[in-house]
Design an enzyme around this catalytic site. Structure first.
Site, PDB file in Angstrom:
ATOM      1  N   SER A 135       0.811  -1.222   0.000  1.00 56.38           N
ATOM      2  CA  SER A 135       0.000   0.000   0.000  1.00 56.38           C
ATOM      3  C   SER A 135       0.840   1.266   0.000  1.00 56.38           C
ATOM      4  CB  SER A 135      -0.924   0.003   1.216  1.00 56.38           C
ATOM      5  OG  SER A 135      -0.167  -0.090   2.408  1.00 56.38           O
ATOM      6  N   ASP A 288       2.430  -4.252  12.759  1.00 52.58           N
ATOM      7  CA  ASP A 288       1.852  -4.440  11.425  1.00 52.58           C
ATOM      8  C   ASP A 288       2.101  -5.884  11.005  1.00 52.58           C
ATOM      9  OD1 ASP A 288       0.489  -3.732   9.147  1.00 52.58           O
ATOM     10  OD2 ASP A 288       2.198  -2.806   8.156  1.00 52.58           O
TER      11      ASP A 288
END
Length: 534
Positions: A135, A288
């Site tokens: 992303s 993450d």
């Protein structure tokens, strides 16, 4: 609201219409008042071509088109296969490292701009085609002139304006929710969005990611459980990161892991232990942990080692938060609901005037049905959601500083159950937590704490002395008055004029009424003050 943010909202609306996401929403069992919203959508009254895409593909492509914030949301969803239909989870997994890359030539130009040198001058080999794309950035394989195989991570261009527009809408929604809903205020949506704003902008700074990776590597130096690649600082810049290339199996590639006879039970348990080690021992955790950032070494499948990459998002906890979490976990799994209730009150999650007995009963009602299942079948995600159901009654507040931890815990739980469905999260974590709690009260730890407190004594003494001096001379450190700096002589002249005028009025006071005498003395006093004050 800025014009760009309005344009962004229209863009989101177009994507929703293009991929028919409203159909996915209205296919769900909704309350009548929410289902009736379809009547207010004018495009639903128009004839539309049938979309030859699965619902999972439509959702993935929509999130992909909308940019990094939406892709991050899809990545989070993809880790919870226990909460999603399989077809949607499979599609969202593609968002972890298979987002379409941007133009490789733009990547090369950005790398050369950041490094101040041509790619050929820095690398013996540089693969123009990206190795992976996500992303926020994409990764290219390369070899340094010194021979080390590396990966070069480069940030996607033009992200900040898109992120700023999305955040503007998130803040607008959060503020509106806080204004109209008392329940929403308990969740602190504005604080949560503020924390996310900091997190996402930090992720755009690859120097920060490099520093995080270096710290995590030091924390697990020599560990059999986890390996973190080396960072090559000479070639790191805000938008470019160069680090050691690793070779391993993606953690969700269960077939390949099985082929090399990986001990899946140990792999799942080590994932849980790594998480609790980062949270409680180091207070520095990788936040993450979606499968695109986790690999498994092929060296010792009977003693599997994780390889962690992409350290752009990390979290930390205060000692108070650590202690609070550990005690809550122990009390929860001992079914000591009174202790859980008391800890919530002591920590400020619920108001101090909350009635302990009533709160204990509410927690028991929420949690007791869970324990009718084997421990291995208890989902921490379900526990969190059910506990938050008590918010309306007892004004329980969500702590924004723990949101990142909760997200990471959900990721770890989902991954662990995918690797080894019979994983008992509590039996894996309990020995570690018990050891950590014992260490906190060990003589060695107490001596270390005492030593750190003794080191603070000179500083505290200096602070005390300064405080006493300020109390004895309250105006000693006051900043100079503006008139001393600029109008010193003008105000002295004004003082002299007031003295003269006051003297004239005082000497001629008998010619005036008695009530006119006091201005003379006021002028004399003010004039004297202005003349003699330094």
């Amino acid at each position: 609201m800025k014009l760009l943010a309005v344009r962004r909202l229209l863009r989101i609306q177009r994507v929703v219409i293009r991929y028919r996401l409203d159909d996915l929403l209205f296919d769900l069992p909704l309350p009548w008042w929410l289902a009736s919203l379809r009547l207010l959508m004018p495009w639903r009254w128009l004839p539309r071509k049938k979309l030859e895409l699965s619902r999972g593909a439509r959702l993935r492509l929509a999130l992909q088109d909308l940019g990094p914030i939406f892709i991050k949301f899809g990545q989070l969803l993809s880790t919870r296969r226990d909460l999603l239909p399989a077809d949607i989870a499979d599609e969202l997994m593609l968002l972890q490292d298979r987002v379409p890359p941007f133009d490789p030539q733009k990547a090369v130009a950005l790398i050369e701009e950041q490094l101040g040198a041509k790619v050929g001058e820095v690398f013996a080999r540089f693969d123009v085609e990206p190795l992976a794309s996500a992303s926020v950035a994409q990764v290219h394989a390369a070899r340094l002139k010194s021979g080390e195989e590396v990966v070069v991570k480069v940030v996607r261009p033009g992200l900040k304006p898109v992120i700023a527009q999305d955040l503007a809408w998130l803040f607008l929604i959060a503020r509106g929710a806080e204004r109209v809903s008392a329940d929403a205020r308990l969740l602190h949506p504005v604080d949560v969005v503020s924390d996310y704003e900091k997190t996402i902008y930090d992720e755009l700074d690859l120097l920060r990611e490099a520093a995080n990776a270096s710290q995590l590597r030091r924390n697990f130096e020599g560990s059999d459980m986890m390996y973190v690649p080396q960072v090559y600082w000479d070639w790191c810049r805000p938008k470019v990161l160069v680090m050691e290339r690793i070779y391993g199996i993606q953690v969700t590639d269960l077939e390949t892991l099985a082929d090399q006879r990986t001990d899946m039970k140990m792999l799942a348990e080590r994932g849980v232990e790594i998480f609790f080690t980062q949270v409680f021992r180091d207070s520095f955790f990788h936040a993450d942990m979606h499968p695109g950032n986790i690999f498994v070494s092929t060296v010792k499948p009977w003693s599997p080692q994780y390889i962690a990459i992409d350290c752009g998002i990390v979290g930390s906890l205060t000692p108070e938060d650590q202690d609070y979490l550990a005690r809550n976990l122990f009390a929860f799994f001992k079914r000591d609901y009174r202790r859980v209730a008391q800890l919530h009150i002591d920590s400020g999650w619920v108001p101090a005037q909350t009635k302990l007995n009533e709160f204990e009963a509410a927690i028991r009602t929420v949690c007791e049905p869970i324990f009718e299942k084997p421990l291995k079948d208890i989902s921490f995600g379900q526990v969190l959601m059910r506990l938050f159901q008590t918010a309306r009654r007892f004004n329980m507040e969500v702590q924004p500083q723990l949101v990142l931890l909760q997200k990471t815990l959900l990721n770890i739980e989902g991954l662990g159950r995918q690797l080894y469905p019979d994983l008992d999260l509590w039996s894996t974590a309990q020995p570690f937590l018990e050891r950590w709690m014992r260490d906190r009260v060990s003589p060695k730890t107490l001596l270390q704490n005492l030593h750190s407190q003794v080191e603070q004594v000179p500083h505290l003494a200096n602070m005390t002395r300064d405080l006493l001096e300020r109390m004895s001379q309250p105006h000693l450190n006051d900043p100079p008055a503006p008139w001393k700096q600029q109008d010193h002589w003008a105000l002295r002249l004004l003082g002299a004029a007031l003295l003269g005028g006051g003297a004239v009025l005082a000497t001629g006071a008998e010619n005036f009424v008695a009530t006119s005498v006091w201005p003379a003395w006021l002028m004399l006093a003010a004039g004297l003050y202005l003349v003699v004050r330094r």
